[in-house]
Motif scaffolding. Structure first.
Motif, PDB file in Angstrom:
ATOM      1  N   SER A 200       0.919  -1.159   0.172  1.00 48.94           N
ATOM      2  CA  SER A 200      -0.056  -0.031  -0.076  1.00 48.94           C
ATOM      3  C   SER A 200       0.730   1.297   0.102  1.00 48.94           C
ATOM      4  O   SER A 200       0.819   2.108  -0.674  1.00 48.94           O
ATOM      5  CB  SER A 200      -0.975   0.173   1.118  1.00 48.94           C
ATOM      6  N   TYR A 201       2.008   1.401   0.699  1.00 54.00           N
ATOM      7  CA  TYR A 201       2.704   2.460   0.925  1.00 54.00           C
ATOM      8  C   TYR A 201       3.620   2.700  -0.624  1.00 54.00           C
ATOM      9  O   TYR A 201       3.446   3.891  -1.083  1.00 54.00           O
ATOM     10  CB  TYR A 201       3.876   2.368   1.914  1.00 54.00           C
ATOM     11  N   ASP A 202       3.984   1.400  -1.141  1.00 50.79           N
ATOM     12  CA  ASP A 202       4.349   1.653  -2.523  1.00 50.79           C
ATOM     13  C   ASP A 202       3.520   1.939  -3.666  1.00 50.79           C
ATOM     14  O   ASP A 202       3.891   3.076  -4.505  1.00 50.79           O
ATOM     15  CB  ASP A 202       5.147   0.136  -2.886  1.00 50.79           C
ATOM     16  N   THR A 203       2.253   1.794  -3.609  1.00 52.51           N
ATOM     17  CA  THR A 203       1.049   2.104  -4.485  1.00 52.51           C
ATOM     18  C   THR A 203       0.786   3.335  -4.476  1.00 52.51           C
ATOM     19  O   THR A 203       0.669   4.108  -5.316  1.00 52.51           O
ATOM     20  CB  THR A 203       0.165   1.060  -4.415  1.00 52.51           C
ATOM     21  N   LEU A 204       0.591   3.844  -2.964  1.00 55.61           N
ATOM     22  CA  LEU A 204       0.237   5.050  -2.791  1.00 55.61           C
ATOM     23  C   LEU A 204       1.142   6.328  -3.393  1.00 55.61           C
ATOM     24  O   LEU A 204       0.765   7.207  -3.918  1.00 55.61           O
ATOM     25  CB  LEU A 204      -0.028   5.443  -1.409  1.00 55.61           C
ATOM     26  N   LYS A 205       2.413   6.051  -3.178  1.00 52.06           N
ATOM     27  CA  LYS A 205       3.699   6.719  -3.487  1.00 52.06           C
ATOM     28  C   LYS A 205       3.452   6.816  -5.075  1.00 52.06           C
ATOM     29  O   LYS A 205       3.503   7.974  -5.499  1.00 52.06           O
ATOM     30  CB  LYS A 205       4.728   6.095  -3.082  1.00 52.06           C
ATOM     31  N   ARG A 206       3.428   5.923  -5.608  1.00 53.81           N
ATOM     32  CA  ARG A 206       3.191   5.663  -7.219  1.00 53.81           C
ATOM     33  C   ARG A 206       2.014   6.686  -7.519  1.00 53.81           C
ATOM     34  O   ARG A 206       2.141   7.220  -8.651  1.00 53.81           O
ATOM     35  CB  ARG A 206       3.263   4.365  -7.794  1.00 53.81           C
ATOM     36  N   SER A 207       0.968   6.493  -6.797  1.00 53.88           N
ATOM     37  CA  SER A 207      -0.206   7.057  -7.178  1.00 53.88           C
ATOM     38  C   SER A 207      -0.215   8.605  -7.152  1.00 53.88           C
ATOM     39  O   SER A 207      -0.681   9.449  -7.699  1.00 53.88           O
ATOM     40  CB  SER A 207      -1.466   6.751  -6.512  1.00 53.88           C
ATOM     41  N   HIS A 219       6.315  10.855   1.912  1.00 53.12           N
ATOM     42  CA  HIS A 219       6.527   9.730   2.707  1.00 53.12           C
ATOM     43  C   HIS A 219       5.610   9.562   3.924  1.00 53.12           C
ATOM     44  O   HIS A 219       5.098   8.406   4.199  1.00 53.12           O
ATOM     45  CB  HIS A 219       7.924   9.815   3.123  1.00 53.12           C
ATOM     46  N   VAL A 220       5.237  10.702   4.551  1.00 55.66           N
ATOM     47  CA  VAL A 220       4.717  10.795   5.595  1.00 55.66           C
ATOM     48  C   VAL A 220       2.959  10.471   5.548  1.00 55.66           C
ATOM     49  O   VAL A 220       2.464   9.618   6.013  1.00 55.66           O
ATOM     50  CB  VAL A 220       4.761  12.168   6.336  1.00 55.66           C
ATOM     51  N   VAL A 221       2.591  10.920   4.374  1.00 62.76           N
ATOM     52  CA  VAL A 221       1.308  10.815   4.225  1.00 62.76           C
ATOM     53  C   VAL A 221       1.032   9.319   3.655  1.00 62.76           C
ATOM     54  O   VAL A 221       0.126   8.578   4.276  1.00 62.76           O
ATOM     55  CB  VAL A 221       0.941  11.647   2.966  1.00 62.76           C
ATOM     56  N   CYS A 222       1.872   8.939   2.748  1.00 64.27           N
ATOM     57  CA  CYS A 222       1.811   7.366   2.576  1.00 64.27           C
ATOM     58  C   CYS A 222       1.905   6.385   3.406  1.00 64.27           C
ATOM     59  O   CYS A 222       1.284   5.319   3.853  1.00 64.27           O
ATOM     60  CB  CYS A 222       2.618   7.049   1.057  1.00 64.27           C
ATOM     61  N   ALA A 223       2.722   6.545   4.362  1.00 70.56           N
ATOM     62  CA  ALA A 223       3.188   5.833   5.633  1.00 70.56           C
ATOM     63  C   ALA A 223       2.145   5.913   6.426  1.00 70.56           C
ATOM     64  O   ALA A 223       1.783   4.745   6.983  1.00 70.56           O
ATOM     65  CB  ALA A 223       4.281   6.284   6.404  1.00 70.56           C
ATOM     66  N   LEU A 224       1.418   6.883   6.893  1.00 69.02           N
ATOM     67  CA  LEU A 224       0.254   6.894   7.602  1.00 69.02           C
ATOM     68  C   LEU A 224      -1.018   5.772   7.228  1.00 69.02           C
ATOM     69  O   LEU A 224      -1.198   5.225   7.851  1.00 69.02           O
ATOM     70  CB  LEU A 224      -0.284   8.287   7.915  1.00 69.02           C
ATOM     71  N   PHE A 225      -1.258   6.341   6.240  1.00 64.03           N
ATOM     72  CA  PHE A 225      -2.520   5.281   5.233  1.00 64.03           C
ATOM     73  C   PHE A 225      -2.018   4.039   5.310  1.00 64.03           C
ATOM     74  O   PHE A 225      -2.836   2.940   5.533  1.00 64.03           O
ATOM     75  CB  PHE A 225      -3.109   6.088   3.967  1.00 64.03           C
ATOM     76  N   SER A 226      -0.596   3.686   5.066  1.00 65.88           N
ATOM     77  CA  SER A 226      -0.463   2.224   4.998  1.00 65.88           C
ATOM     78  C   SER A 226      -0.428   1.557   6.262  1.00 65.88           C
ATOM     79  O   SER A 226      -0.636   0.370   6.147  1.00 65.88           O
ATOM     80  CB  SER A 226       0.856   2.298   4.069  1.00 65.88           C
ATOM     81  N   GLY A 227       0.123   2.101   7.415  1.00 68.70           N
ATOM     82  CA  GLY A 227       0.098   1.682   8.551  1.00 68.70           C
ATOM     83  C   GLY A 227      -1.316   1.429   9.081  1.00 68.70           C
ATOM     84  O   GLY A 227      -1.420   0.175   9.544  1.00 68.70           O
ATOM     85  N   ILE A 228      -2.065   2.176   8.730  1.00 69.40           N
ATOM     86  CA  ILE A 228      -3.647   1.799   9.307  1.00 69.40           C
ATOM     87  C   ILE A 228      -4.384   0.856   8.552  1.00 69.40           C
ATOM     88  O   ILE A 228      -4.804  -0.132   9.141  1.00 69.40           O
ATOM     89  CB  ILE A 228      -4.564   3.009   9.112  1.00 69.40           C
TER      90      ILE A 228
END
Length: 299
Positions: A200-207, A219-228
């Motif tokens: 999810s982190y990788d996919t969100l970053k590319r999106s 990094h922070v935005v994608c990390a937060l959502f991927s953690g949840i």
């Protein structure tokens, strides 16, 4: 050499993040193992448990330091494998399966599950040690060395230091029933959590690359959502893992599930989700910065 640098960047970043947020992990474990028929905490909620621990034991002794030595050691090694090997595994799998360097979501999930499972398999004893040290933590009476607070209130102290805990578990429970207790569930949990987390982190970053530049904010935005996302997916396995590491068999877990219902699998969800989200918010930006300093491309 590139793989070594990737692993070197991942380990410290994971250890720093997990160490700073050890209090959430301690709360999660105590909530998961709290017995409502013999209640220790007045309010078996995230806030209730944290508040009572702080009142009785203090923030540092009660929340921040239980199992910290095991947590830091495990995070350093586990992070090196689960994140450090992810990019290389993802790119190899993509090239092997379709001959391109553009990975699909399935490539990312498979890579995350493999590296997470590998890391968990190698560090399972440290996970058992951390869980038991956090579960047992409490104030100790100086006269008779008995716990006066916590889940083991009224019982003798079993674990004191990382080394002595490893020796105690090995001597009393052995390997399969002790240090590798619940290894299959631990590996399954790590595979699911890491697969969901890094994919999810990788996919969100590319999106988001079209609207956000590569950097700490992304990094922070994608990390937060991927953690949840990851903790929500892996929470049932996480609860089963904690229960088995404290000595319960799979059959015992089934009986607990029958008595308490499916919501038991999400006991401790809020501290776990908060902890996982915050850990990722600290962890992934740190890892990305370490990668940059070591001359490795971003994930």
């Amino acid at each position: 050499m590139s793989i070594a640098r990737e692993m070197a960047a991942a380990g410290p970043g994971c250890a720093v993040a997990n160490g700073l947020l050890n209090g959430f992990e301690t709360t999660k474990v105590k909530l998961q193992l709290h017995n409502p028929t013999q209640p220790v905490y007045r309010s078996a909620t995230t806030i209730g448990v944290m508040t009572q621990i702080i009142q009785e034991e203090g923030i540092v002794r009660g929340l921040l330091t239980p199992g910290l030595s095991a947590s830091l050691t495990r995070s350093m090694l586990y992070g090196a494998y689960r994140i450090g090997l992810y990019s290389t595994t993802r790119d190899w799998l993509s090239s092997f399966s379709n001959g391109t360097t553009t990975p699909t979501l399935m490539h990312r999930m498979a890579s995350g599950m493999f590296t997470g499972g590998l890391g968990a398999m190698l560090t399972c004893p440290l996970d058992v040690v951390r869980t038991r040290m956090q579960a047992d933590a409490g104030n100790i009476c100086a006269q008779n060395q008995v716990y006066t607070t916590g889940l083991r209130k009224g019982k003798e102290v079993r674990y004191r230091t990382l080394y002595r805990t490893i020796v105690h578990i090995a001597q009393h429970d052995g390997l399969s029933n002790g240090l590798y207790r619940g290894a299959s569930v631990t590996i399954a949990r790590a595979s699911v959590l890491n697969g969901a987390q890094l994919a999810s982190y990788d996919t969100l970053k590319r999106s988001f690359h079209g609207s956000m530049e590569e950097g700490p904010v992304l990094h922070v935005v994608c990390a937060l959502f991927s953690g949840i996302i990851a903790q929500t997916v892996a929470m049932p396995i996480d609860t089963i893992k904690s229960s088995m590491m404290m000595g319960n068999r799979l059959q015992d877990v089934g009986e607990i599930l029958k008595r308490r219902g499916p919501f038991w699998l999400y006991r401790g969800y809020l501290p776990a989700c908060a902890g996982q989200g915050l850990i990722m918010v600290l962890q992934m930006p740190l890892v990305e910065q370490f990668r940059r300093l070591l001359g490795v491309s971003a994930i």
